[in-house]
Design an enzyme around this catalytic site. Structure first.
Site, PDB file in Angstrom:
ATOM      1  N   ASP A 103       6.798  70.105  33.612  1.00  0.00           N
ATOM      2  CA  ASP A 103       6.277  71.343  33.038  1.00  0.00           C
ATOM      3  C   ASP A 103       5.254  71.981  33.963  1.00  0.00           C
ATOM      4  OD1 ASP A 103       7.836  71.176  30.835  1.00  0.00           O
ATOM      5  OD2 ASP A 103       6.255  70.653  29.429  1.00  0.00           O
ATOM      6  N   TYR A 307       8.416  79.427  28.253  1.00  0.00           N
ATOM      7  CA  TYR A 307       7.532  78.266  28.126  1.00  0.00           C
ATOM      8  C   TYR A 307       6.501  78.497  27.026  1.00  0.00           C
ATOM      9  CZ  TYR A 307       4.442  74.476  29.698  1.00  0.00           C
ATOM     10  OH  TYR A 307       3.672  73.341  29.776  1.00  0.00           O
TER      11      TYR A 307
END
Length: 776
Positions: A103, A307
């Site tokens: 991430d 995201y």
């Protein structure tokens, strides 16, 4: 040789493989193609070692062994996922380059850095930094791979966060647990959040409800009627209210004042994670964790949103074209009608309400992607609907209103009417039907005397009255009301409080320090709330969050020990700000950790002198046995893992509605000095730079974050010289000259385009006040 791609989770790895190696062979724990091998981390494969990894004596919890401060922190693989770690290690041997595809954020960076450190990977690393998992974004991300070295500062910040949390969690949790013979979990974020709930609970308990009476009257003019509220001091005598009713009912009145103004309401900001969690809690009752998990599924599994773990409500110039493409995609979905009514020209690079690159750090706001959703669960559909409608609202004009304020007088009694008339729906057309009719006046306003004023009545039909014509008071009544206590926190309102923690601080310097941060980060706030539930500090009744007796005792004991800084938003806000500075290369992680170590040691010293809690202080929570012999690993872990991002299962304590008597807290001066100590330690070493000029003091001048102050500040010395004066930086050498001679040598100062000479003089040896004296 091939290139190894390490994603954070399996879904993410498979999404990347589908784009970069569509014909890759599936080997269950990795996918292999002609150029790339794609594998994943399954979250945290590695963590910081338990204390007994440094010395077996720490298996037993003894106060004499505290504080536990490792010279070098050890890391250990998670035994449940060690096979996957070994897989990454074996695959790395077959590759000469690595792509970090975890991430794009601080924790994702930390996950990869720990793997790299544990496996001693030496291959060159590139960084994939993308905000959504659509094929377009993945392809573009690989074209624009960044050098891994660019993220070293972010890695340092992530490591510092982890080690600082360990130092506070391990030491403070053990200290309070041993001293009070009950499992007490303490953490740099969870404890201040618990303190927010505690303080609100105390406000509710201390609230003394007052009965008062409100007089309302209905007025008619031709076929139009409206309602007004009597204006005057709060009525506490029902007879007085009834007398007003009897006085005006059926009588003729006149409009003594009529004001009209128009206003526009612009679309709400795009979602960041915290705002999405707050809305989902308010509308659907979702916990913060449920919203995060659902949003993560929409991102990873369905790839229909960007995201989600973002703290930004804005986008950059690069996102504008993509937003227009998404608008086009939505015209072929159930949102067709709303998408067709949107005005594309409203979203452009100069619209600062949408496009504001200066307010985008790692990730832009949450946006729908170009991928049409397939089959979504009820929860996923509800969350996706929120995100899409908030997105579409940006393409609509503002809603327009006309505000009517009418003052009606009958028999010398005045009534106020406030009406909000809808002129143009604008962006509110994107709201669900049930929300369109709701007034945007979310709460009552308060007048200058502190009295709550009646919120505006929102109407959609025209409000027309003639202020020149009389009115008839057709109805009047008196209603009994009571002042209301503050509301219990819900997860939604607690998230807002965590986000804005510190903004109401009176100290200007501390308030400024909190502007860029709150309690925790968007990605960790949900875990913090879950943590409080798991350790038995809070319970939830519907949406309402309630403090347990154990949670109450934890805060009271921490404050009574004189370490109330552990419960303070100021401290954790300063830490988060410092971590952000480290990630930008503006602060040193080693100096930050040194200050944390000193603070951890000071906590132990304070708790050492505290008296143990009395029996029954924690309600029905079972007490620990064997005060100095807690060798159970699960027990050690539960007590000591107090960081924001750690979640650990443990039995919740039984709820108790009994009110424990508040423990005495240390004085405000102690809290202030403790704050100063932490701030000073984070900025520089406590090296004596000279004797304090205050003749009645005898302390030494030491360097702080923003100035040079006296080491006897705890004893009340107020001497300080700030590091900047009249546009000049006060260096250590200049400080020493001021202390020794009372003035600096002649210096050059700029004023506009002109240069002047002057000396900085110390004119007050008690406060450290400086002046600038001109030199001819």
């Amino acid at each position: 040789m091939k290139i190894l791609i390490v994603a954070e989770k399996p879904d993410m790895g498979r999404n990347i493989a589908a784009v970069m190696e569509p014909k890759a062979r599936n080997h269950r724990t990795y996918l292999e193609g002609e150029q790339y091998i794609i594998t994943w981390a399954i979250g945290h494969l590695i963590g910081l070692a338990e204390p007994d990894a440094y010395d077996p004596k720490y298996k037993k919890w003894n106060f004499g062994d505290l504080p536990i401060i490792p010279e070098q922190f050890k890391i250990v693989p998670n035994p449940r996922t060690k096979d996957q770690l070994n897989t990454i290690g074996e695959l790395a041997k077959r590759c000469d380059r690595i792509v970090n595809a975890c991430d794009a954020g601080r924790e994702g960076q930390h996950i990869f850095a720990l793997i790299q450190r544990q496996l001693k990977l030496t291959q060159p690393v590139k960084r994939l930094w993308i905000s959504d998992l659509t094929p377009e974004s993945i392809r573009k991300g690989f074209v624009e791979l960044k050098d891994g070295q660019e993220f070293e500062n972010l890695t340092r910040a992530a490591r510092a966060r982890s080690e600082a949390d360990w130092l506070i969690g391990m030491n403070a949790s053990r200290a309070f647990t041993i001293k009070h013979n009950n499992l007490l979990s303490v953490g740099r974020v969870q404890t201040p959040v618990l303190a927010l709930i505690y303080d609100r609970q105390k406000e509710i308990e201390a609230f003394d409800s007052q009965t008062f009476y409100e007089v309302r009257a209905t007025f008619k003019q031709a076929d139009k009627s409206y309602t007004g509220v009597w204006q005057g001091d709060r009525i506490t005598d029902q007879a007085k209210g009834q007398a007003i009713v009897d006085k005006v009912k059926g009588k003729e009145g006149r409009i003594t004042k009529y004001d009209i103004r128009e206003s526009k309401e612009y679309p709400y900001k795009l979602y960041d994670l915290t705002l999405l969690q707050r809305d989902a809690n308010a509308k659907f009752g979702y916990s913060a964790k449920k919203t995060l998990d659902t949003a993560q599924a929409l991102y990873e599994k369905h790839k229909v949103i960007s995201y989600p773990r973002t703290n930004s409500n804005y986008v950059t110039e690069q996102n504008i074209d993509g937003m227009h493409k998404v608008l086009g995609m939505l015209k072929n979905t159930p949102y067709e009608q709303l998408a067709e009514g949107a005005e594309g020209k409203r979203v452009h690079v100069n619209n600062k309400a949408v496009c504001n690159p200066s307010k985008v750090e790692d990730h832009h706001a949450i946006l729908p992607t170009l991928k049409k959703p397939g089959t979504l669960s009820k929860e996923e559909q509800q969350l996706y609907d929120l995100i899409v409608r908030r997105f579409l609202a940006q393409f609509y004009p503002p809603a327009e209103y006309k505000h009517h304020t009418v003052m009606t007088t009958v028999e010398q009694e005045t009534f106020k009417t406030a009406v909000k008339e809808l002129l143009f729906l604008g962006w509110k057309a994107t709201l669900p039907d049930k929300d369109k009719s709701k007034s945007s006046s979310r709460s009552s306003t308060k007048s200058e005397n502190g009295k709550e004023e009646e919120p505006e009545e929102e109407v959609q039909e025209p409000f027309v009255i003639d202020d020149k014509q009389p009115v008839q008071c057709s109805k009047a009544e008196v209603k009994e009301k009571a002042t209301q206590p503050p509301k219990h926190y819900t997860e939604g309102t607690l998230l807002k409080a965590m986000e804005s923690a510190g903004k109401q601080i009176e100290n200007e310097e501390l308030r400024d320090a909190m502007k860029e941060s709150g309690l925790g980060t968007p990605a960790t706030r949900a875990a913090t709330i879950e943590r409080l539930k798991q350790v038995g500090y809070i319970n939830t009744q519907g949406k309402k969050m309630e403090l347990t007796l154990k949670g109450r005792a934890a805060i009271e004991l921490i404050r009574a020990a004189g370490v109330e800084l552990l419960t303070s938003p100021e401290m954790t806000g300063q830490w988060e700000r410092r971590l952000n500075q480290i990630s930008r290369g503006e602060a040193d992680s080693d100096r930050f950790l040194e200050s944390v170590k000193k603070f951890a040691a000071s906590v132990i010293e304070k708790v050492k002198t505290q008296s143990p809690a009395i029996a029954g202080r924690f309600g029905d929570e079972s007490r620990s046995t064997g005060k100095g012999n807690r060798s159970s690993k699960s027990t050690r872990t539960t007590a000591s893992k107090g960081s924001a991002g750690t979640t650990n299962r443990s039995k919740s304590s039984a709820t108790s509605k009994s009110t424990a008597k508040s423990a005495s807290t240390s004085s405000a001066s102690t809290a202030k000095s403790a704050t100063a100590t932490v701030s000073m330690g984070a900025a520089g070493e406590h090296t004596a730079l000279g004797k304090c000029p205050n003749a009645n003091c005898g302390g030494q001048i030491i360097e702080g974050r923003k100035g040079y102050g006296c080491s006897h500040f705890k004893q009340g010395c107020t001497f300080v010289i700030w590091k900047e004066f009249a546009g000049k930086k006060i260096s250590v050498s200049m400080l020493k000259t001021l202390l020794q001679k009372g003035e600096t040598q002649a210096l050059a100062f700029k004023k506009g385009n002109e240069t002047h000479k002057g000396r900085i003089k110390l004119v007050d040896q008690e406060s450290g006040k400086l002046i600038l004296e001109a030199v001819k």
